[in-house]
Design a protein around this motif. Sequence first.
Motif, PDB file in Angstrom:
ATOM      1  N   SER A 181       0.854  -1.189   0.000  1.00 14.13           N
ATOM      2  CA  SER A 181       0.000   0.000   0.000  1.00 14.13           C
ATOM      3  C   SER A 181       0.885   1.232   0.000  1.00 14.13           C
ATOM      4  N   PRO A 182       0.556   2.219  -0.857  1.00 12.62           N
ATOM      5  CA  PRO A 182       1.464   3.357  -0.979  1.00 12.62           C
ATOM      6  C   PRO A 182       1.330   4.396   0.130  1.00 12.62           C
ATOM      7  N   ILE A 216       1.552  -7.702  -3.808  1.00  8.90           N
ATOM      8  CA  ILE A 216       2.634  -6.876  -4.344  1.00  8.90           C
ATOM      9  C   ILE A 216       2.097  -5.635  -5.069  1.00  8.90           C
ATOM     10  N   ALA A 217       3.003  -4.671  -5.247  1.00  9.18           N
ATOM     11  CA  ALA A 217       2.663  -3.437  -5.965  1.00  9.18           C
ATOM     12  C   ALA A 217       2.891  -3.630  -7.458  1.00  9.18           C
ATOM     13  N   PRO A 218       2.102  -2.919  -8.273  1.00 10.10           N
ATOM     14  CA  PRO A 218       2.299  -3.032  -9.726  1.00 10.10           C
ATOM     15  C   PRO A 218       3.507  -2.229 -10.198  1.00 10.10           C
ATOM     16  N   ASP A 219       4.090  -1.447  -9.288  1.00  7.41           N
ATOM     17  CA  ASP A 219       5.198  -0.566  -9.676  1.00  7.41           C
ATOM     18  C   ASP A 219       6.564  -1.244  -9.543  1.00  7.41           C
ATOM     19  N   LEU A 220       6.576  -2.490  -9.080  1.00  9.64           N
ATOM     20  CA  LEU A 220       7.841  -3.236  -9.043  1.00  9.64           C
ATOM     21  C   LEU A 220       8.274  -3.544 -10.474  1.00  9.64           C
ATOM     22  N   THR A 221       9.589  -3.582 -10.700  1.00 14.67           N
ATOM     23  CA  THR A 221      10.067  -4.046 -12.001  1.00 14.67           C
ATOM     24  C   THR A 221       9.898  -5.565 -12.053  1.00 14.67           C
ATOM     25  N   ASN A 244      -1.681  -4.350  -5.917  1.00 17.03           N
ATOM     26  CA  ASN A 244      -2.219  -3.217  -5.158  1.00 17.03           C
ATOM     27  C   ASN A 244      -2.382  -2.014  -6.108  1.00 17.03           C
ATOM     28  N   THR A 245      -2.649  -0.855  -5.577  1.00 17.55           N
ATOM     29  CA  THR A 245      -2.806   0.359  -6.403  1.00 17.55           C
ATOM     30  C   THR A 245      -1.435   0.834  -6.902  1.00 17.55           C
ATOM     31  N   THR A 246      -1.459   1.712  -7.922  1.00 20.63           N
ATOM     32  CA  THR A 246      -0.185   2.179  -8.498  1.00 20.63           C
ATOM     33  C   THR A 246       0.092   3.648  -8.174  1.00 20.63           C
TER      34      THR A 246
END
Length: 346
Positions: A181-182, A216-221, A244-246
Amino acid sequence: MFYKALMRPWLFQTDPEAAHERALTLAASLGRCRITRDAVETAFAFEDRRLRQTVFGIEFPNPVGLAAGYDKNAIGLELWPALGFGFAEIGSVTLCSQPGTKPPRIFRQVGQRSLINCMGFHNDGAEAIAARIPPQPHLIPVGVNVGKNNDVDLAHAGENYAATIDKFRDRADFFVINVSSPSTPGLRKLQDKEMLDELLGRVAGLRTTAPVLLKIAPDLTFDQIDDAVGLVERHKLAGVVATNTTLDHSTPTWGGLSGAPLRARATECVRHIRRQTRGRLPIVGVGGIFTAEDAYEKIRAGACLVEVWTGMIYEGPFIVHNINHGLLRLLARDGFGSMADAVGTE
Ligand SMILES: Cc1cc2nc3c(=O)[nH]c(=O)nc-3n(C[C@H](O)[C@H](O)[C@H](O)COP(=O)(O)O)c2cc1C
């Protein structure tokens, strides 16, 4: 029709969080009374053996679940099966109750069919929430999504997660570790390889028999996803929730973006994990699902289960019925005998 023509315009006149609270209060009161719950079940619920699946040892009546953050405090649990959900993930729950970010903290972007939120894990705390979950067996599997209290530093995160999980012993059918979560400062750092190794090691060492998944986050490589998934396998966790959200959006509002603009990236993450693990690891696909076609895209990419959040706001509660009904049509069109046959067949 009724929701989009009448309910949604009424709800959308109100501040998004207030509208959500209203919808939750209504869900709780409909769920509490047997007559209204049965009426909802007659109108909404949906059963078909082709949708049934056993995933990480648990039987799911259908693949469509309620995503974490919708019912943080487990107040609508009695209504979710009647609405036709195949499972519900409550939370994120933290060990101690906390107020979260100062409102406003949910923003609608109606033209894009998306939301931005920076809730900051406001919730009633593990003990109060655990007391609202009836003992097993549940009508549908209940997952507990676990977060970290804001005032706990990263070095002590493992103890904080472990103590929260402990409160749900005999209540949760499965757990989801939320490190993605961001809006909790520093939380996503727990996705770094060493910290995640330590955290998952700690969780895996608990004597809980319920399966544990990592969200996991979608912003991971893709490399970072590979590291995270490698650790999930090494510590013998049950699966991954993606995503999760981006934070990847150009809106000036701070927070995580969900809904239609997240759909493609979340599916890409599901597809990548499926490919890397050759189908060994169960994946729960979430992000931008509004229709049966959206759900089917994630299933064909490798998700065994899917979840909705923003879609509930834009499409209304009939979304669950529509997705399940539409999935049967798509399975038949493509010659699959059951949901499980379609997973990862892209
Ligand atoms: C207002 C709001 C609050 C959320 N709270 C949580 C949360 O507490 N824990 C969590 O893991 N995900 C949380 N999420 C993320 C959702 O579970 C989901 O991963 C994400 O919204 C993508 O799905 P969607 O496009 O269907 O909304 C939240 C999402 C929204 C919109």
